[in-house]
Design a protein around this motif. Structure first.
Motif, short mmCIF file in Angstrom:
data_model
loop_
_atom_site.label_atom_id
_atom_site.label_comp_id
_atom_site.label_asym_id
_atom_site.label_seq_id
_atom_site.Cartn_x
_atom_site.Cartn_y
_atom_site.Cartn_z
N ILE A 27 0.81 -1.21 0.00
CA ILE A 27 0.00 0.00 0.00
C ILE A 27 0.85 1.27 0.00
O ILE A 27 0.55 2.23 -0.73
N PRO A 28 1.93 1.37 0.78
CA PRO A 28 2.75 2.59 0.72
C PRO A 28 3.30 2.87 -0.69
O PRO A 28 3.40 4.03 -1.09
N ILE A 29 3.62 1.81 -1.43
CA ILE A 29 4.12 2.00 -2.80
C ILE A 29 2.99 2.47 -3.71
O ILE A 29 3.15 3.39 -4.52
N LEU A 30 1.82 1.85 -3.58
CA LEU A 30 0.66 2.30 -4.36
C LEU A 30 0.33 3.75 -4.04
O LEU A 30 0.00 4.53 -4.96
N ASP A 31 0.41 4.11 -2.79
CA ASP A 31 0.15 5.48 -2.36
C ASP A 31 1.12 6.44 -3.04
O ASP A 31 0.71 7.46 -3.62
N THR A 32 2.40 6.12 -2.99
CA THR A 32 3.43 7.00 -3.57
C THR A 32 3.26 7.16 -5.08
O THR A 32 3.29 8.29 -5.60
N GLU A 78 -5.36 3.32 2.11
CA GLU A 78 -5.69 2.12 2.88
C GLU A 78 -7.11 1.62 2.61
O GLU A 78 -7.47 0.51 3.03
N ASP A 79 -7.92 2.41 1.94
CA ASP A 79 -9.29 2.01 1.66
C ASP A 79 -9.29 0.80 0.72
O ASP A 79 -8.86 0.88 -0.44
N ASP A 80 -9.76 -0.33 1.22
CA ASP A 80 -9.76 -1.56 0.44
C ASP A 80 -11.05 -1.68 -0.36
O ASP A 80 -11.93 -2.48 -0.05
N GLN A 81 -11.17 -0.83 -1.38
CA GLN A 81 -12.27 -0.89 -2.35
C GLN A 81 -13.63 -0.78 -1.66
O GLN A 81 -14.54 -1.57 -1.91
N ARG A 89 -6.47 -3.35 -6.53
CA ARG A 89 -6.20 -2.27 -5.58
C ARG A 89 -5.66 -1.04 -6.30
O ARG A 89 -6.00 0.10 -5.98
N LEU A 90 -4.79 -1.26 -7.30
CA LEU A 90 -4.24 -0.14 -8.07
C LEU A 90 -5.35 0.58 -8.83
O LEU A 90 -5.44 1.82 -8.79
N LEU A 91 -6.19 -0.17 -9.53
CA LEU A 91 -7.26 0.45 -10.32
C LEU A 91 -8.21 1.25 -9.43
O LEU A 91 -8.61 2.36 -9.77
N TYR A 92 -8.57 0.67 -8.29
CA TYR A 92 -9.49 1.36 -7.38
C TYR A 92 -8.89 2.68 -6.89
O TYR A 92 -9.53 3.73 -6.99
#
Length: 528
Positions: A178-183, A369-372, A467-470
């Motif tokens: 998640i931290p990487i997706l966030d960045t 952190e929101d899981d869809q 998770r990335l698309l969301y």
């Protein structure tokens, strides 16, 4: 035994052809008349034609009907001439020949599976039999000699099975990314804001950077910027390698008579293999140096290197899979989606209202952190995956065990295509399948989606991709109104760039990213 018999007959056939060619040379050197030489050439070509066509027809899977092809090339000409997108032509042919029919790509017989219920019955009911991949001359025989296969392209083996089990792509592992997706999604928003600035821009370079930086961060702990040389090299190489797996355009994979060491396709494959080997080796070297210096960031390769149960083959398989699978499909899906949203402000507004309601505020970026949790955004992502289906035909399967379908035997070694596009457009599942409508997933959230494949050997990275698309859609729509900059055809059939691409993409276009509240957006971006 069938393979050995086929190889033996092939050698005998080529022996006959060689004998005929030798006779031509003998006639010339013995001073034979021109007419005799021409006659010998004609006989040689006739023997070649009859042998090749007899062999090609004998390779067909018995009892399965399908459109008849032309000599040597089979159905390749019809696929190119009629539609240009093979998966759409398969969908059309299924109306005449049924959900399972046979085509021949050169001398490769292929069973094409169309229709959602049929696909689920075959691939779930015979997952063990359909656990392998066919091997192709160019990709498996030339390109994969150095770094090896990816998890998606490797034939079934013990190493593949262990590699899949050791790859952290389940929901718990994805939570750690998640931290990487966030960045990376924040950086995408920041670059849209700074680059567009009220003017039309092409979003593709920003999408490619996001995808590549995400993959490299997870595997090697290394990010890329817009001016990084790797951003030019890796997407270009991987895009070309993916397209060499396209049996509709790579003729030497389908027609053995075209396989020469000096062919342009072979030379291209060798060049791409070397280019891939260079950056793959460099990424590993950089990480090794950081490990020695104690400056490495937590990443997948460093973790796997510390495990004695992971072999070098498995290590390469896992890391190469992230680069290969993470680039084209994800970027292409988002590329289509941005172009489409720019022409549909009504869908943007519906998504924005749903996001605002979900977060109980006038949201600026959304929480990584929101899981869809926002159902409409989940539905929007699924509809983009369904409607555009960027990998139109899932990676082919090869049978390792014999099984039957409707009383017809499918022997070992048969190549089977899942027409993911045709299944996603099945009117028995979706009324008006060619209409883009996210709300269909709100009404039927458990409907099948075939874009990732189905059964064993489906995409391993489903959780990460979702998770990335969301998060991407939440942040894009919260931050901007996406306005059309240039005209582009967003019809998934007529708007596809080229039939050369195994992963379908739209034509290049421009959009304007108009901030909903620029001051608040810049303030939110400064917090990261």
């Amino acid at each position: 035994m069938e393979t050995l018999s086929l190889q033996s007959s092939l050698q005998q056939g080529y022996g006959i052809i060689d004998l005929a060619l030798s006779n031509i040379v003998v006639h010339f050197f013995q001073g034979a008349t021109f007419s005799v030489a021409i006659s010998t050439i004609f006989i040689c070509l006739t023997i070649t034609f009859l042998y090749y066509e007899t062999r090609r027809r004998n390779l067909r899977v018995q009892s399965f009907d399908g459109p008849r092809g032309l000599p040597f090339i089979g159905n390749l000409f019809h696929l190119k001439r009629n539609i240009g997108i093979a998966a759409e032509q398969y969908r059309i042919w299924s109306r005449e020949y049924g959900d399972v029919f046979q085509v021949q790509l050169g001398d490769i017989p292929v069973l094409v599976v169309n229709g959602a219920s049929t696909a689920r019955a075959i691939f779930f009911g015979n997952s063990g039999a359909l656990s392998s991949r066919p091997t192709f001359y160019t990709f498996h025989g030339i390109i994969s000699k150095s770094a090896g296969y990816t998890m998606g392209t490797a034939p079934y083996s013990k190493s593949l099975n262990l590699g899949r089990k050791k790859t952290p792509l389940g929901k718990p592992a994805v939570a750690s990314y998640i931290p990487i997706l966030d960045t990376e999604t924040r950086d995408f928003i920041r670059q849209c804001l700074d680059t567009s600035n009220g003017t039309p821009i092409d979003p593709l370079p920003l999408l490619l950077r996001q995808s590549l930086s995400l993959d490299l961060s997870i595997c090697w702990g290394r990010r890329v910027s817009l001016d990084d040389p790797l951003l030019r090299e890796i997407p270009d190489v991987e895009h070309q390698i993916v397209n060499l797996r396209n049996t509709m355009t790579n003729l030497q994979d389908c027609i053995p008579l075209l396989r020469f060491p000096w062919s342009s396709t072979t030379k291209k494959a060798e060049s791409l293999r070397e280019r891939r080997s260079i950056y793959f080796t460099e990424l590993n070297r950089e990480l090794d140096e950081r490990i020695q210096m104690g400056t490495q960031k937590p990443c997948l390769r460093a973790d796997l290197l510390s495990r004695p149960d992971v072999t070098e083959e498995e290590l390469n398989l896992i890391c190469l899979s992230f680069i290969s699978a993470g680039m084209s499909p994800t970027s292409s899906t988002l590329d289509w989606s941005i172009a489409f949203l720019a022409q549909r402000p009504d869908i943007q507004e519906a998504a924005y209202q749903a996001i605002s309601t979900h977060y109980n505020s006038d949201v600026v970026l959304g929480e990584a952190e929101d899981d869809q949790g926002c159902e409409y955004v989940v539905a929007l992502a699924k509809e983009c995956l369904r409607y555009f289906t960027t990998p139109r035909a899932s990676l082919p399967r090869s049978t390792v065990k014999e099984f039957s379908w409707e009383g017809k035997v499918i022997p070992v070694g048969t190549t089977v295509f899942l027409n993911a596009w045709g299944c996603n457009m099945d009117p028995n599942i979706w009324p008006e399948p060619f209409v883009f409508d996210p709300t269909r997933w709100l009404k039927n959230p458990n409907a099948p989606l075939f874009t990732y494949g189905i059964g064993y050997r489906s995409c391993s990275g489903i959780s990460l991709a979702n998770r990335l698309l969301y998060l991407f859609f939440v942040r894009l729509i919260s931050a901007f109104e996406v306005l059309k900059g240039s005209d582009v055809d967003v019809n998934p059939v007529t708007g596809a760039t080229t039939t050369e691409d195994l992963v379908c993409s739209p034509e290049r276009y421009t959009v304007i990213f108009k901030p909903r509240d620029e001051a608040r957006l810049r303030q939110a971006l400064r917090k990261c």
